[in-house]
Scaffold this motif. Structure first.
Motif, PDB file in Angstrom:
ATOM      1  N   THR A 129       8.605  -1.713  36.190  1.00 13.43           N
ATOM      2  CA  THR A 129       8.276  -0.287  36.188  1.00 13.43           C
ATOM      3  C   THR A 129       7.024  -0.006  35.355  1.00 13.43           C
ATOM      4  O   THR A 129       6.432   1.060  35.494  1.00 13.43           O
ATOM      5  N   GLY A 130       6.629  -0.967  34.516  1.00 15.76           N
ATOM      6  CA  GLY A 130       5.439  -0.765  33.694  1.00 15.76           C
ATOM      7  C   GLY A 130       4.526  -1.964  33.618  1.00 15.76           C
ATOM      8  O   GLY A 130       3.452  -1.899  33.036  1.00 15.76           O
ATOM      9  N   THR A 148      -0.105  -9.018  28.657  1.00 18.18           N
ATOM     10  CA  THR A 148      -0.273  -8.062  29.745  1.00 18.18           C
ATOM     11  C   THR A 148      -0.177  -6.658  29.154  1.00 18.18           C
ATOM     12  O   THR A 148      -0.188  -6.473  27.945  1.00 18.18           O
ATOM     13  N   ILE A 149      -0.059  -5.682  30.027  1.00 16.36           N
ATOM     14  CA  ILE A 149       0.067  -4.281  29.627  1.00 16.36           C
ATOM     15  C   ILE A 149       1.388  -3.747  30.160  1.00 16.36           C
ATOM     16  O   ILE A 149       1.737  -3.967  31.320  1.00 16.36           O
ATOM     17  N   PHE A 150       2.139  -3.064  29.317  1.00 19.93           N
ATOM     18  CA  PHE A 150       3.324  -2.323  29.751  1.00 19.93           C
ATOM     19  C   PHE A 150       2.941  -0.853  29.655  1.00 19.93           C
ATOM     20  O   PHE A 150       2.754  -0.327  28.563  1.00 19.93           O
ATOM     21  N   HIS A 151       2.804  -0.207  30.798  1.00 23.43           N
ATOM     22  CA  HIS A 151       2.225   1.134  30.891  1.00 23.43           C
ATOM     23  C   HIS A 151       0.861   1.090  30.210  1.00 23.43           C
ATOM     24  O   HIS A 151      -0.051   0.504  30.768  1.00 23.43           O
ATOM     25  N   LYS A 152       0.703   1.629  29.018  1.00 20.84           N
ATOM     26  CA  LYS A 152      -0.603   1.601  28.355  1.00 20.84           C
ATOM     27  C   LYS A 152      -0.618   0.735  27.094  1.00 20.84           C
ATOM     28  O   LYS A 152      -1.609   0.692  26.384  1.00 20.84           O
ATOM     29  N   ALA A 153       0.476   0.047  26.824  1.00 16.40           N
ATOM     30  CA  ALA A 153       0.597  -0.730  25.583  1.00 16.40           C
ATOM     31  C   ALA A 153       0.434  -2.228  25.843  1.00 16.40           C
ATOM     32  O   ALA A 153       1.039  -2.763  26.769  1.00 16.40           O
ATOM     33  N   PRO A 154      -0.356  -2.902  25.021  1.00 15.88           N
ATOM     34  CA  PRO A 154      -0.461  -4.361  25.155  1.00 15.88           C
ATOM     35  C   PRO A 154       0.834  -5.029  24.707  1.00 15.88           C
ATOM     36  O   PRO A 154       1.419  -4.648  23.690  1.00 15.88           O
ATOM     37  N   VAL A 155       1.296  -5.992  25.494  1.00 12.36           N
ATOM     38  CA  VAL A 155       2.510  -6.734  25.172  1.00 12.36           C
ATOM     39  C   VAL A 155       2.303  -8.213  25.479  1.00 12.36           C
ATOM     40  O   VAL A 155       1.404  -8.588  26.219  1.00 12.36           O
ATOM     41  N   MET A 156       3.179  -9.022  24.913  1.00 16.83           N
ATOM     42  CA  MET A 156       3.295 -10.424  25.289  1.00 16.83           C
ATOM     43  C   MET A 156       4.631 -10.527  26.007  1.00 16.83           C
ATOM     44  O   MET A 156       5.653 -10.025  25.512  1.00 16.83           O
ATOM     45  N   LEU A 157       4.633 -11.137  27.176  1.00 13.04           N
ATOM     46  CA  LEU A 157       5.844 -11.274  27.978  1.00 13.04           C
ATOM     47  C   LEU A 157       6.140 -12.750  28.165  1.00 13.04           C
ATOM     48  O   LEU A 157       5.269 -13.518  28.574  1.00 13.04           O
ATOM     49  N   TRP A 158       7.374 -13.134  27.883  1.00 11.54           N
ATOM     50  CA  TRP A 158       7.784 -14.536  27.969  1.00 11.54           C
ATOM     51  C   TRP A 158       9.134 -14.609  28.660  1.00 11.54           C
ATOM     52  O   TRP A 158      10.103 -14.007  28.198  1.00 11.54           O
ATOM     53  N   ARG A 159       9.189 -15.319  29.763  1.00  8.11           N
ATOM     54  CA  ARG A 159      10.467 -15.490  30.469  1.00  8.11           C
ATOM     55  C   ARG A 159      11.182 -16.682  29.840  1.00  8.11           C
ATOM     56  O   ARG A 159      10.720 -17.809  29.931  1.00  8.11           O
ATOM     57  N   THR A 160      12.311 -16.422  29.203  1.00  8.17           N
ATOM     58  CA  THR A 160      13.066 -17.474  28.519  1.00  8.17           C
ATOM     59  C   THR A 160      14.307 -17.916  29.284  1.00  8.17           C
ATOM     60  O   THR A 160      14.997 -18.840  28.854  1.00  8.17           O
ATOM     61  N   GLY A 161      14.593 -17.283  30.383  1.00  6.40           N
ATOM     62  CA  GLY A 161      15.731 -17.653  31.227  1.00  6.40           C
ATOM     63  C   GLY A 161      15.560 -17.012  32.589  1.00  6.40           C
ATOM     64  O   GLY A 161      14.680 -16.173  32.779  1.00  6.40           O
ATOM     65  N   MET A 174       5.835  -0.489  19.527  1.00  2.00           N
ATOM     66  CA  MET A 174       7.188  -0.881  19.938  1.00  2.00           C
ATOM     67  C   MET A 174       8.086   0.309  20.246  1.00  2.00           C
ATOM     68  O   MET A 174       8.885   0.247  21.187  1.00  2.00           O
ATOM     69  N   ASP A 175       7.995   1.400  19.515  1.00  2.00           N
ATOM     70  CA  ASP A 175       8.821   2.567  19.849  1.00  2.00           C
ATOM     71  C   ASP A 175       8.479   3.085  21.242  1.00  2.00           C
ATOM     72  O   ASP A 175       9.370   3.476  22.011  1.00  2.00           O
ATOM     73  N   TYR A 176       7.200   3.081  21.580  1.00  2.00           N
ATOM     74  CA  TYR A 176       6.749   3.508  22.913  1.00  2.00           C
ATOM     75  C   TYR A 176       7.296   2.564  23.982  1.00  2.00           C
ATOM     76  O   TYR A 176       7.888   3.003  24.976  1.00  2.00           O
ATOM     77  N   VAL A 177       7.101   1.258  23.787  1.00  2.00           N
ATOM     78  CA  VAL A 177       7.530   0.265  24.769  1.00  2.00           C
ATOM     79  C   VAL A 177       9.043   0.285  24.932  1.00  2.00           C
ATOM     80  O   VAL A 177       9.565   0.410  26.047  1.00  2.00           O
ATOM     81  N   LEU A 180      10.370   3.601  26.531  1.00  2.00           N
ATOM     82  CA  LEU A 180      10.199   3.677  27.993  1.00  2.00           C
ATOM     83  C   LEU A 180      11.179   2.756  28.713  1.00  2.00           C
ATOM     84  O   LEU A 180      11.740   3.134  29.752  1.00  2.00           O
ATOM     85  N   LEU A 181      11.389   1.559  28.177  1.00  2.00           N
ATOM     86  CA  LEU A 181      12.352   0.646  28.795  1.00  2.00           C
ATOM     87  C   LEU A 181      13.750   1.258  28.816  1.00  2.00           C
ATOM     88  O   LEU A 181      14.445   1.215  29.831  1.00  2.00           O
TER      89      LEU A 181
END
Length: 191
Positions: A129-130, A148-161, A174-177, A180-181
């Motif tokens: 969704t973001g 990557t970007i989640f909506h307008k916030a920079p994030v690091m995304l890691w698939r662990t499973g 983090m409060d924004y991210v 929204l989640l």
């Protein structure tokens, strides 16, 4: 290897209530960890990995893990190194000693970021969704890590499973991210 990491390093913070707990998706705050930003040239990687306790990955979007250690590829000469929070000084000193006079940069960024664990059958859907990348298991397999970007916030995304992701963001975002989640997760439950 990523499942090993999810079990012994990036774990839910038992002192925090779940941000979202539904049958098909949950969002949990992760325990604080040591985060080091390492930058170095190819000639320093073997020594840095040996001192850290896990080889630094050289393939884009990849990671290397060992018990209580994770090295995440962030760019051609940049890695994020994760270890238990209480091991910050020991890890930092071991890497500095192991590299000696070899040119490199090692910076403690532990207080810069926080992480949440998003898991469940609808985790991909919730993140998409973001985040506008194909998060299917075929396109973004277990172990893949990216900025990557989640909506307008920079994030690091890691698939662990297969249905578990770590989403790391700067403390100031983090409060924004996470907000929204949670909001989208609640809308999913109401649908």
């Amino acid at each position: 290897m990523s499942d090993l990491l999810a079990n012994d390093l990036i774990t839910p913070d038992a002192g925090e209530a779940p941000l979202l707990a539904q049958a098909d998706v949950s969002i949990l705050k992760a325990v604080p960890v040591t985060r080091l930003s390492y930058r170095g040239r190819e000639g320093s990687l073997k020594a840095a990995g040996k001192a850290f306790g896990v080889a630094l990955p050289v393939q884009p979007l990849s990671n290397s893990t060992a018990p209580k250690r994770a090295a995440l590829w962030m760019g051609p000469d940049e890695w994020t190194l994760l270890a238990p929070e209480e091991e910050l000084n020991a890890v930092f000193e071991a890497i500095e000693k192991g590299l000696g006079d070899t040119p490199h940069a090692l910076v403690d960024v532990s207080h810069r970021s926080l992480a949440v664990i998003v898991s469940g059958a609808k985790a991909e859907w919730l993140l998409n969704t973001g985040i506008f990348i194909d998060l299917s298991l075929e396109a973004f397999p277990v172990g893949t890590v990216t900025r990557t970007i989640f909506h307008k916030a920079p994030v690091m995304l890691w698939r662990t499973g297969p249905d578990t992701f770590v989403v790391e963001s700067w403390v100031s975002f983090m409060d924004y991210v996470s907000g929204l989640l949670v909001q989208v997760g609640q809308e999913l439950a109401a649908a």
